[in-house]
Design a protein around this motif. Structure first.
Motif, PDB file in Angstrom:
ATOM      1  N   ALA A   7       0.835  -1.210   0.000  1.00 37.94           N
ATOM      2  CA  ALA A   7       0.000   0.000   0.000  1.00 37.94           C
ATOM      3  C   ALA A   7       0.869   1.258   0.000  1.00 37.94           C
ATOM      4  CB  ALA A   7      -0.939  -0.004   1.203  1.00 37.94           C
ATOM      5  N   GLU A   8       1.918   1.262   0.784  1.00 43.93           N
ATOM      6  CA  GLU A   8       2.825   2.428   0.816  1.00 43.93           C
ATOM      7  C   GLU A   8       3.511   2.623  -0.525  1.00 43.93           C
ATOM      8  OE1 GLU A   8       3.288   5.011   2.927  1.00 43.93           O
ATOM      9  OE2 GLU A   8       1.505   4.105   3.810  1.00 43.93           O
ATOM     10  N   SER A   9       3.892   1.530  -1.177  1.00 46.49           N
ATOM     11  CA  SER A   9       4.506   1.632  -2.504  1.00 46.49           C
ATOM     12  C   SER A   9       3.521   2.209  -3.509  1.00 46.49           C
ATOM     13  CB  SER A   9       4.982   0.257  -2.973  1.00 46.49           C
ATOM     14  OG  SER A   9       6.018  -0.217  -2.138  1.00 46.49           O
ATOM     15  N   LEU A  10       2.277   1.789  -3.452  1.00 44.81           N
ATOM     16  CA  LEU A  10       1.256   2.309  -4.364  1.00 44.81           C
ATOM     17  C   LEU A  10       0.985   3.787  -4.131  1.00 44.81           C
ATOM     18  CD1 LEU A  10      -1.203  -0.715  -4.256  1.00 44.81           C
ATOM     19  CD2 LEU A  10       0.167   0.006  -6.225  1.00 44.81           C
ATOM     20  N   ARG A  11       1.067   4.236  -2.872  1.00 51.15           N
ATOM     21  CA  ARG A  11       0.832   5.650  -2.543  1.00 51.15           C
ATOM     22  C   ARG A  11       1.801   6.565  -3.279  1.00 51.15           C
ATOM     23  NH1 ARG A  11      -1.975   8.044   1.062  1.00 51.15           N
ATOM     24  NH2 ARG A  11      -2.232   6.337   2.512  1.00 51.15           N
ATOM     25  N   GLU A  12       3.007   6.056  -3.598  1.00 54.26           N
ATOM     26  CA  GLU A  12       4.036   6.849  -4.277  1.00 54.26           C
ATOM     27  C   GLU A  12       3.702   7.125  -5.743  1.00 54.26           C
ATOM     28  OE1 GLU A  12       6.766   8.150  -2.717  1.00 54.26           O
ATOM     29  OE2 GLU A  12       5.820   7.352  -0.908  1.00 54.26           O
ATOM     30  N   VAL A  13       2.790   6.351  -6.300  1.00 51.64           N
ATOM     31  CA  VAL A  13       2.443   6.472  -7.718  1.00 51.64           C
ATOM     32  C   VAL A  13       1.343   7.518  -7.876  1.00 51.64           C
ATOM     33  CG1 VAL A  13       1.563   5.216  -9.716  1.00 51.64           C
ATOM     34  CG2 VAL A  13       3.070   4.067  -8.079  1.00 51.64           C
ATOM     35  N   ASP A  14       1.554   8.469  -8.778  1.00 49.56           N
ATOM     36  CA  ASP A  14       0.572   9.543  -8.986  1.00 49.56           C
ATOM     37  C   ASP A  14      -0.832   9.011  -9.213  1.00 49.56           C
ATOM     38  OD1 ASP A  14       2.493  11.516  -8.698  1.00 49.56           O
ATOM     39  OD2 ASP A  14       2.792  11.781 -10.857  1.00 49.56           O
ATOM     40  N   LEU A  15      -0.945   7.933  -9.961  1.00 45.84           N
ATOM     41  CA  LEU A  15      -2.262   7.385 -10.271  1.00 45.84           C
ATOM     42  C   LEU A  15      -3.062   7.058  -9.016  1.00 45.84           C
ATOM     43  CD1 LEU A  15      -4.111   6.439 -12.612  1.00 45.84           C
ATOM     44  CD2 LEU A  15      -3.053   4.183 -12.380  1.00 45.84           C
ATOM     45  N   PHE A  16      -2.387   6.618  -7.970  1.00 44.90           N
ATOM     46  CA  PHE A  16      -3.069   6.203  -6.739  1.00 44.90           C
ATOM     47  C   PHE A  16      -2.876   7.176  -5.576  1.00 44.90           C
ATOM     48  CE2 PHE A  16      -1.910   2.184  -8.946  1.00 44.90           C
ATOM     49  CZ  PHE A  16      -3.192   1.774  -9.255  1.00 44.90           C
ATOM     50  N   SER A  17      -2.223   8.291  -5.799  1.00 46.09           N
ATOM     51  CA  SER A  17      -1.842   9.188  -4.700  1.00 46.09           C
ATOM     52  C   SER A  17      -3.027   9.815  -3.969  1.00 46.09           C
ATOM     53  CB  SER A  17      -0.895  10.282  -5.193  1.00 46.09           C
ATOM     54  OG  SER A  17      -1.539  11.091  -6.165  1.00 46.09           O
ATOM     55  N   ASP A  18      -4.181   9.916  -4.616  1.00 50.33           N
ATOM     56  CA  ASP A  18      -5.361  10.499  -3.963  1.00 50.33           C
ATOM     57  C   ASP A  18      -6.212   9.466  -3.237  1.00 50.33           C
ATOM     58  OD1 ASP A  18      -4.738  13.086  -4.687  1.00 50.33           O
ATOM     59  OD2 ASP A  18      -5.964  13.041  -6.505  1.00 50.33           O
ATOM     60  N   CYS A  19      -5.838   8.211  -3.332  1.00 47.51           N
ATOM     61  CA  CYS A  19      -6.606   7.154  -2.671  1.00 47.51           C
ATOM     62  C   CYS A  19      -6.395   7.197  -1.159  1.00 47.51           C
ATOM     63  CB  CYS A  19      -6.198   5.779  -3.198  1.00 47.51           C
ATOM     64  SG  CYS A  19      -6.698   5.477  -4.897  1.00 47.51           S
ATOM     65  N   SER A  20      -7.434   6.878  -0.428  1.00 50.53           N
ATOM     66  CA  SER A  20      -7.340   6.826   1.025  1.00 50.53           C
ATOM     67  C   SER A  20      -6.518   5.614   1.455  1.00 50.53           C
ATOM     68  CB  SER A  20      -8.743   6.723   1.635  1.00 50.53           C
ATOM     69  OG  SER A  20      -9.291   5.431   1.352  1.00 50.53           O
ATOM     70  N   LYS A  21      -6.150   5.597   2.719  1.00 49.14           N
ATOM     71  CA  LYS A  21      -5.394   4.465   3.255  1.00 49.14           C
ATOM     72  C   LYS A  21      -6.182   3.163   3.081  1.00 49.14           C
ATOM     73  CE  LYS A  21      -2.934   2.949   7.374  1.00 49.14           C
ATOM     74  NZ  LYS A  21      -2.484   3.302   8.734  1.00 49.14           N
ATOM     75  N   LYS A  22      -7.467   3.226   3.343  1.00 50.24           N
ATOM     76  CA  LYS A  22      -8.332   2.042   3.202  1.00 50.24           C
ATOM     77  C   LYS A  22      -8.384   1.580   1.747  1.00 50.24           C
ATOM     78  CE  LYS A  22     -13.023   0.419   4.196  1.00 50.24           C
ATOM     79  NZ  LYS A  22     -14.335   0.774   4.726  1.00 50.24           N
ATOM     80  N   GLU A  23      -8.514   2.520   0.814  1.00 50.61           N
ATOM     81  CA  GLU A  23      -8.545   2.172  -0.609  1.00 50.61           C
ATOM     82  C   GLU A  23      -7.216   1.568  -1.049  1.00 50.61           C
ATOM     83  OE1 GLU A  23     -11.702   5.605  -2.084  1.00 50.61           O
ATOM     84  OE2 GLU A  23      -9.554   6.067  -1.980  1.00 50.61           O
ATOM     85  N   LEU A  24      -6.112   2.164  -0.594  1.00 47.87           N
ATOM     86  CA  LEU A  24      -4.792   1.634  -0.950  1.00 47.87           C
ATOM     87  C   LEU A  24      -4.595   0.219  -0.411  1.00 47.87           C
ATOM     88  CD1 LEU A  24      -2.580   4.787  -0.408  1.00 47.87           C
ATOM     89  CD2 LEU A  24      -2.987   3.608  -2.585  1.00 47.87           C
TER      90      LEU A  24
END
Length: 143
Positions: A7-24
């Protein structure tokens, strides 16, 4: 690699950066760790087929991007490979080769579609990011 690490790795990607912690975390549960050895082809320009519907987020290591045989970029941890493959069946627009041993998080188009169906808020965030990219490309092309 744990779901939290993915989830933390995905947070770094612009495509997923607006997703909430729960969504990630929901997305990360559907993603998997894939490791590459230096010299491995991650994606090949013009290809489709089995690996066409996957995107990768670099967790560690580096990769080289080549288009028409010319080096156009070097990717680092936090960068992604093949995000557009999550949305269409078009051919790969560049080749990407592992420059070093790499650890990645891989997500498939099939899994992302399931996530979008079950969590529509993710779709809204992804569409917003894609619209922003399209606007940026239009400004670059047309001023």
């Amino acid at each position: 690699m744990t779901v939290a690490n993915r989830a933390e790795s995905l947070r770094e990607v612009d495509l997923f950066s607006d997703c909430s912690k729960k969504e990630l975390q929901h997305i990360a549960r559907k993603a998997e760790q894939v490791d590459f050895t230096a010299g491995d082809n991650i994606v090949e320009e013009g290809s489709g087929g089995a690996m066409a519907g996957y995107a990768f987020v670099i967790v560690s290591g580096t990769a080289v991007v080549r288009r028409n045989g010319r080096k156009v970029a070097e990717l680092q941890p936090g960068d992604s490979v093949g995000e557009m493959a999550l949305f269409d069946d078009g051919p790969r627009t560049a080749s990407v080769v592992a420059a070093t041993d790499m650890e990645t998080v891989m997500l498939s188009r099939r899994e992302l579609k399931g996530i979008i169906d079950s969590t529509p808020s993710v779709a809204h965030k992804l569409l917003s990011e894609l619209a922003g990219r399209l606007r940026k490309a239009n400004r670059k092309l047309y001023g």
